[in-house]
Design a protein around this motif. Structure first.
Motif, PDB file in Angstrom:
ATOM      1  N   LEU A  29       0.843  -1.192   0.000  1.00 46.71           N
ATOM      2  CA  LEU A  29       0.000   0.000   0.000  1.00 46.71           C
ATOM      3  C   LEU A  29       0.878   1.242   0.000  1.00 46.71           C
ATOM      4  O   LEU A  29       1.527   1.556   0.986  1.00 46.71           O
ATOM      5  N   LYS A  30       0.891   1.931  -1.154  1.00 47.03           N
ATOM      6  CA  LYS A  30       1.647   3.178  -1.245  1.00 47.03           C
ATOM      7  C   LYS A  30       0.736   4.397  -1.273  1.00 47.03           C
ATOM      8  O   LYS A  30       1.203   5.528  -1.222  1.00 47.03           O
ATOM      9  N   GLN A  31      -0.586   4.170  -1.350  1.00 47.24           N
ATOM     10  CA  GLN A  31      -1.522   5.287  -1.362  1.00 47.24           C
ATOM     11  C   GLN A  31      -1.460   6.050  -0.038  1.00 47.24           C
ATOM     12  O   GLN A  31      -1.392   5.451   1.031  1.00 47.24           O
ATOM     13  N   MET A  32      -1.525   7.355  -0.125  1.00 43.53           N
ATOM     14  CA  MET A  32      -1.528   8.188   1.064  1.00 43.53           C
ATOM     15  C   MET A  32      -2.920   8.197   1.706  1.00 43.53           C
ATOM     16  O   MET A  32      -3.932   7.956   1.038  1.00 43.53           O
ATOM     17  N   PRO A  33      -2.995   8.469   3.015  1.00 48.17           N
ATOM     18  CA  PRO A  33      -4.293   8.503   3.699  1.00 48.17           C
ATOM     19  C   PRO A  33      -5.318   9.401   3.010  1.00 48.17           C
ATOM     20  O   PRO A  33      -6.494   9.050   2.922  1.00 48.17           O
ATOM     21  N   ALA A  34      -4.890  10.548   2.498  1.00 48.77           N
ATOM     22  CA  ALA A  34      -5.831  11.469   1.844  1.00 48.77           C
ATOM     23  C   ALA A  34      -6.464  10.836   0.612  1.00 48.77           C
ATOM     24  O   ALA A  34      -7.647  11.045   0.328  1.00 48.77           O
ATOM     25  N   LYS A  35      -5.671  10.067  -0.145  1.00 52.17           N
ATOM     26  CA  LYS A  35      -6.189   9.386  -1.328  1.00 52.17           C
ATOM     27  C   LYS A  35      -7.215   8.329  -0.947  1.00 52.17           C
ATOM     28  O   LYS A  35      -8.272   8.197  -1.587  1.00 52.17           O
ATOM     29  N   LEU A  36      -6.928   7.570   0.092  1.00 51.76           N
ATOM     30  CA  LEU A  36      -7.869   6.544   0.535  1.00 51.76           C
ATOM     31  C   LEU A  36      -9.136   7.173   1.098  1.00 51.76           C
ATOM     32  O   LEU A  36     -10.233   6.640   0.923  1.00 51.76           O
ATOM     33  N   LYS A  37      -8.993   8.294   1.780  1.00 46.19           N
ATOM     34  CA  LYS A  37     -10.160   8.995   2.320  1.00 46.19           C
ATOM     35  C   LYS A  37     -11.114   9.369   1.195  1.00 46.19           C
ATOM     36  O   LYS A  37     -12.334   9.195   1.309  1.00 46.19           O
ATOM     37  N   GLU A  38     -10.553   9.848   0.093  1.00 48.02           N
ATOM     38  CA  GLU A  38     -11.377  10.234  -1.053  1.00 48.02           C
ATOM     39  C   GLU A  38     -11.945   9.007  -1.761  1.00 48.02           C
ATOM     40  O   GLU A  38     -13.131   8.966  -2.097  1.00 48.02           O
ATOM     41  N   HIS A  39     -11.112   8.014  -1.991  1.00 54.88           N
ATOM     42  CA  HIS A  39     -11.526   6.842  -2.767  1.00 54.88           C
ATOM     43  C   HIS A  39     -12.642   6.066  -2.083  1.00 54.88           C
ATOM     44  O   HIS A  39     -13.598   5.621  -2.735  1.00 54.88           O
ATOM     45  N   PHE A  40     -12.532   5.908  -0.766  1.00 57.90           N
ATOM     46  CA  PHE A  40     -13.516   5.124  -0.025  1.00 57.90           C
ATOM     47  C   PHE A  40     -14.548   6.008   0.686  1.00 57.90           C
ATOM     48  O   PHE A  40     -15.397   5.478   1.408  1.00 57.90           O
ATOM     49  N   ASP A  41     -14.453   7.314   0.515  1.00 55.83           N
ATOM     50  CA  ASP A  41     -15.378   8.262   1.141  1.00 55.83           C
ATOM     51  C   ASP A  41     -15.411   8.054   2.655  1.00 55.83           C
ATOM     52  O   ASP A  41     -16.465   7.861   3.273  1.00 55.83           O
ATOM     53  N   LEU A  42     -14.237   8.128   3.272  1.00 59.03           N
ATOM     54  CA  LEU A  42     -14.095   7.853   4.695  1.00 59.03           C
ATOM     55  C   LEU A  42     -14.354   9.102   5.532  1.00 59.03           C
ATOM     56  O   LEU A  42     -14.090  10.225   5.112  1.00 59.03           O
ATOM     57  N   ASP A  43     -14.837   8.887   6.750  1.00 61.44           N
ATOM     58  CA  ASP A  43     -15.073   9.982   7.695  1.00 61.44           C
ATOM     59  C   ASP A  43     -13.867  10.250   8.584  1.00 61.44           C
ATOM     60  O   ASP A  43     -13.697  11.352   9.106  1.00 61.44           O
ATOM     61  N   GLU A  44     -13.037   9.231   8.774  1.00 61.35           N
ATOM     62  CA  GLU A  44     -11.886   9.348   9.678  1.00 61.35           C
ATOM     63  C   GLU A  44     -10.775   8.445   9.165  1.00 61.35           C
ATOM     64  O   GLU A  44     -11.030   7.295   8.799  1.00 61.35           O
ATOM     65  N   VAL A  45      -9.542   8.974   9.156  1.00 68.09           N
ATOM     66  CA  VAL A  45      -8.414   8.221   8.609  1.00 68.09           C
ATOM     67  C   VAL A  45      -7.196   8.372   9.511  1.00 68.09           C
ATOM     68  O   VAL A  45      -6.792   9.490   9.834  1.00 68.09           O
ATOM     69  N   ALA A  46      -6.615   7.252   9.909  1.00 69.19           N
ATOM     70  CA  ALA A  46      -5.362   7.285  10.667  1.00 69.19           C
ATOM     71  C   ALA A  46      -4.216   7.670   9.735  1.00 69.19           C
ATOM     72  O   ALA A  46      -4.301   7.500   8.512  1.00 69.19           O
ATOM     73  N   ASP A  47      -3.147   8.176  10.307  1.00 62.07           N
ATOM     74  CA  ASP A  47      -1.987   8.576   9.515  1.00 62.07           C
ATOM     75  C   ASP A  47      -1.031   7.388   9.383  1.00 62.07           C
ATOM     76  O   ASP A  47      -0.807   6.645  10.346  1.00 62.07           O
ATOM     77  N   PHE A  48      -0.480   7.199   8.197  1.00 64.51           N
ATOM     78  CA  PHE A  48       0.493   6.130   7.976  1.00 64.51           C
ATOM     79  C   PHE A  48       1.267   6.452   6.702  1.00 64.51           C
ATOM     80  O   PHE A  48       0.860   7.293   5.894  1.00 64.51           O
ATOM     81  N   GLY A  49       2.393   5.795   6.525  1.00 61.77           N
ATOM     82  CA  GLY A  49       3.233   6.009   5.355  1.00 61.77           C
ATOM     83  C   GLY A  49       3.144   4.858   4.373  1.00 61.77           C
ATOM     84  O   GLY A  49       2.537   3.817   4.668  1.00 61.77           O
ATOM     85  N   PRO A  50       3.746   5.003   3.191  1.00 64.32           N
ATOM     86  CA  PRO A  50       3.702   3.943   2.179  1.00 64.32           C
ATOM     87  C   PRO A  50       4.551   2.738   2.578  1.00 64.32           C
ATOM     88  O   PRO A  50       5.603   2.895   3.210  1.00 64.32           O
ATOM     89  N   HIS A  51       4.087   1.557   2.206  1.00 65.60           N
ATOM     90  CA  HIS A  51       4.842   0.330   2.442  1.00 65.60           C
ATOM     91  C   HIS A  51       4.706  -0.583   1.238  1.00 65.60           C
ATOM     92  O   HIS A  51       3.593  -0.802   0.746  1.00 65.60           O
ATOM     93  N   TYR A  52       5.825  -1.112   0.781  1.00 62.61           N
ATOM     94  CA  TYR A  52       5.841  -2.016  -0.358  1.00 62.61           C
ATOM     95  C   TYR A  52       5.987  -3.472   0.074  1.00 62.61           C
ATOM     96  O   TYR A  52       5.941  -4.373  -0.762  1.00 62.61           O
ATOM     97  N   ASN A  53       6.167  -3.684   1.350  1.00 64.89           N
ATOM     98  CA  ASN A  53       6.331  -5.037   1.876  1.00 64.89           C
ATOM     99  C   ASN A  53       5.714  -5.063   3.267  1.00 64.89           C
ATOM    100  O   ASN A  53       6.291  -4.527   4.224  1.00 64.89           O
ATOM    101  N   ILE A  54       4.531  -5.659   3.377  1.00 66.57           N
ATOM    102  CA  ILE A  54       3.803  -5.644   4.648  1.00 66.57           C
ATOM    103  C   ILE A  54       3.637  -7.080   5.131  1.00 66.57           C
ATOM    104  O   ILE A  54       2.768  -7.816   4.643  1.00 66.57           O
ATOM    105  N   PRO A  55       4.440  -7.527   6.080  1.00 62.11           N
ATOM    106  CA  PRO A  55       4.335  -8.911   6.545  1.00 62.11           C
ATOM    107  C   PRO A  55       3.265  -9.072   7.618  1.00 62.11           C
ATOM    108  O   PRO A  55       2.897  -8.106   8.302  1.00 62.11           O
ATOM    109  N   PRO A  56       2.727 -10.279   7.766  1.00 61.64           N
ATOM    110  CA  PRO A  56       1.813 -10.544   8.884  1.00 61.64           C
ATOM    111  C   PRO A  56       2.467 -10.194  10.212  1.00 61.64           C
ATOM    112  O   PRO A  56       3.683 -10.246  10.370  1.00 61.64           O
TER     113      PRO A  56
END
Length: 219
Positions: A2-29
């Motif tokens: 997931l490299k999308q920024m929180p603002a992009k996801l907020k718009e794409h999914f029409d979210l009311d609240e979004v936590a802050d996080f950075g891009p990651h290209y490798n997300i392990p369990p």
């Protein structure tokens, strides 16, 4: 991945609240991942939850190490998943995901995404577990299903991917009304290509991980 920024996801999914996080290209369990849920007030919120489901009734949270995924065929029946599937479904956004194809004695990783570049909406479930000291641990896992035509040459499983018109129902409809959403996603909008085996090293987390190793496989 997931490299999308929180603002992009907020718009794409029409979210009311979004936590802050950075891009990651490798997300392990075992790490914290963005998860979209519906709050009791009906708001769509994105928070960071631990990847690896810990059912609320277990005594040892280490079980989460074994519950990264839930098979869609049995998610409504298995004790570890059925209550969450009934009451606590979620959407796990991702730009794409990795899967490994066995080629002889070698496992070749592939990166799978939408041709459009838009985020995937993977179907998941979440739980809250209370530690002895009272602290709440919130966790999630991804629901998987059989492969579509893009995935078949690579692996026999893939994440459940939800269509935009199904997001609302997935988050709040009765479980029996969403069971039909647990199946392979349409192959035509998807693509896949082999990538570097560096993705098996969780310390590697850079854009080079998703660069094609050869021509992409498309439907």
């Amino acid at each position: 991945m997931l490299k999308q920024m929180p603002a992009k996801l907020k718009e794409h999914f029409d979210l009311d609240e979004v936590a802050d996080f950075g891009p990651h290209y490798n997300i392990p369990p075992g790490t914290d991942i963005p998860v979209i849920r519906q709050s009791p007030e009906g708001k769509w919120v994105l928070h960071l939850l631990r990847w690896g489901l810990v059912p609320h009734w277990v005594k040892d949270p280490s079980i989460g190490n074994k519950l990264n995924n839930a098979r869609g065929e049995t998610v409504a029946e298995k004790p570890s998943f059925r209550d969450a599937f009934k009451r606590r479904r979620c959407i796990i956004p991702a730009d794409g995901f990795y899967e490994w194809k066995t080629e002889g004695r070698v496992k070749q990783p592939y990166y799978i995404s939408l041709k459009s570049g838009e985020p995937l909406a993977m179907g998941g479930i979440w739980e809250s577990w209370r530690r002895p000291d009272g602290e709440i641990l919130r966790t999630a896992c991804i629901i998987t299903t059989g492969p579509n035509e893009v995935m078949t040459p690579i692996h026999d499983r893939m994440p459940v991917i939800l269509r935009p018109e199904d997001w609302q129902a997935w988050l709040n409809a009765p479980a029996d009304e969403v069971q039909g959403m647990v199946g392979p996603y349409d192959a035509e909008p998807m693509q896949a290509w082999p990538v570097s085996r560096r993705v098996s090293k969780t310390v590697d987390d850079d854009a080079g991980l998703i660069e094609p190793a050869s021509s992409p496989i498309e439907s």
